[in-house]
Design a protein around this motif. Structure first.
Motif, short mmCIF file in Angstrom:
data_model
loop_
_atom_site.label_atom_id
_atom_site.label_comp_id
_atom_site.label_asym_id
_atom_site.label_seq_id
_atom_site.Cartn_x
_atom_site.Cartn_y
_atom_site.Cartn_z
N LEU A 231 0.80 -1.22 0.00
CA LEU A 231 0.00 0.00 0.00
C LEU A 231 0.84 1.28 0.00
CD1 LEU A 231 -2.83 -0.94 2.54
CD2 LEU A 231 -2.95 -0.89 0.04
N VAL A 232 2.17 1.15 -0.06
CA VAL A 232 3.02 2.34 0.03
C VAL A 232 2.64 3.38 -1.01
CG1 VAL A 232 5.37 3.19 -0.32
CG2 VAL A 232 4.98 1.20 1.13
N LEU A 233 2.39 2.96 -2.24
CA LEU A 233 2.04 3.91 -3.30
C LEU A 233 0.55 4.19 -3.36
CD1 LEU A 233 4.37 2.65 -6.18
CD2 LEU A 233 4.76 4.52 -4.56
N ALA A 234 -0.27 3.15 -3.13
CA ALA A 234 -1.72 3.31 -3.26
C ALA A 234 -2.33 4.07 -2.09
CB ALA A 234 -2.38 1.94 -3.40
N ASP A 235 -1.84 3.81 -0.88
CA ASP A 235 -2.40 4.44 0.32
C ASP A 235 -1.29 4.55 1.37
OD1 ASP A 235 -3.81 5.24 2.54
OD2 ASP A 235 -5.48 3.84 2.24
#
Length: 277
Positions: A231-235
């Motif tokens: 989720l680092v990039l998405a959230d």
């Protein structure tokens, strides 16, 4: 123990210790008891017991190989990969029975997987599957097949990975909630890689809840770290929260190496939040 019922398993093993009148049998009981310690956040106690068993005289060569394999597994759970590999190498050289040798290959493959040595991991998983099949152990053969599915995930073969994991799930899931959670955790990573973020996140959260209900802090930390990584990039905000929780869980069980990995993901999430700001 195989079904994740560790408090009950501990009671059974301790009762077995009281009844055992053979040194080799006692050593094998203590091996299993040590794994319970390792799985329930007591790695220091696990290693202390295993070192005691390793120092005993009068135990069979096969049992000594099991001791080395178990020491490797405890170090693997702590994230001490290089130490774990040394013990697994010794175990594989000593073991001859199909099932324990298959387990040693399966676990060494897990260490290779953590190190990104995927080709070596695949060879170990294939050897493990062969050993388990030779022993007629469908359950352990399915575990090896599931891990091969994870290799397919890393290779980007998402459809093949999901097929492999789904086939293994039919055999593994009836073994209990902890086994199901482990399967769901890996399948969730396939879903996330395929862009199915909502489904994948939900599966990881449910896996973490299953581990929490059994007080398996290391495994819960692994699920939260897997969630954070994806989720680092998405959230990034959710990733940061998940990584910090994973770090706290690793602190509870003394897994310093895994805490460092959680901190690295938390830092990546903070950087991404800064970029978005």
């Amino acid at each position: 123990m195989n079904r994740g019922m560790f408090p009950r398993a501990r009671q059974c093993f301790e009762h077995a210790r009281d009844l055992a009148d053979d040194d080799d049998l006692l050593a094998r009981i203590d091996l299993s008891l040590a794994l319970v310690h390792g799985e329930t956040g007591e790695p220091a106690q696990a290693l202390e017991l295993l070192r005691d068993v390793a120092a005993r005289r009068g135990i069979e060569s096969e049992t000594r190989g099991l001791v080395h394999s178990q020491i490797g597994l405890v170090h693997m759970l702590r994230g001490d990969n290089e130490v774990a590999l040394t013990w697994f190498e010794s175990a594989i050289a000593s073991l001859s029975d199909d099932v324990p040798l298959g387990r040693a290959h399966l676990n060494r493959g897990g260490v290779f997987l953590q190190q990104g040595r995927n080709a070596e991991a695949m060879r170990d998983f294939e050897r493990a599957q062969e050993r388990f099949a030779a022993a007629g152990d469908d359950y352990l053969a399915a575990k090896a097949a599931h891990n091969l599915g994870y290799i397919q995930l890393l290779a980007g073969e998402l459809a093949a990975a999901l097929r492999s994991m789904n086939a293994a799930y039919e055999v593994l899931a009836p073994e209990g909630p902890v086994v199901r959670a482990t399967c769901e955790q890996d399948r969730a990573e396939v879903l996330l890689a395929a862009g199915l973020v909502t489904e994948g996140r939900s599966a990881l959260v449910e896996a973490a809840k299953a581990y929490s209900s059994r007080r398996l802090h290391q495994r819960r930390g692994d699920a939260m770290l897997a969630l954070a990584r994806t989720l680092v990039l998405a959230d990034p905000a959710d990733a940061l929260s998940s990584a910090r929780l994973a770090g706290r869980l690793y602190d509870r069980v003394g897994s310093t190496a895994w805490r460092v990995r959680a901190d690295a993901v938390a830092l990546a999430a903070e950087v991404e939040l800064g970029r978005q700001g």
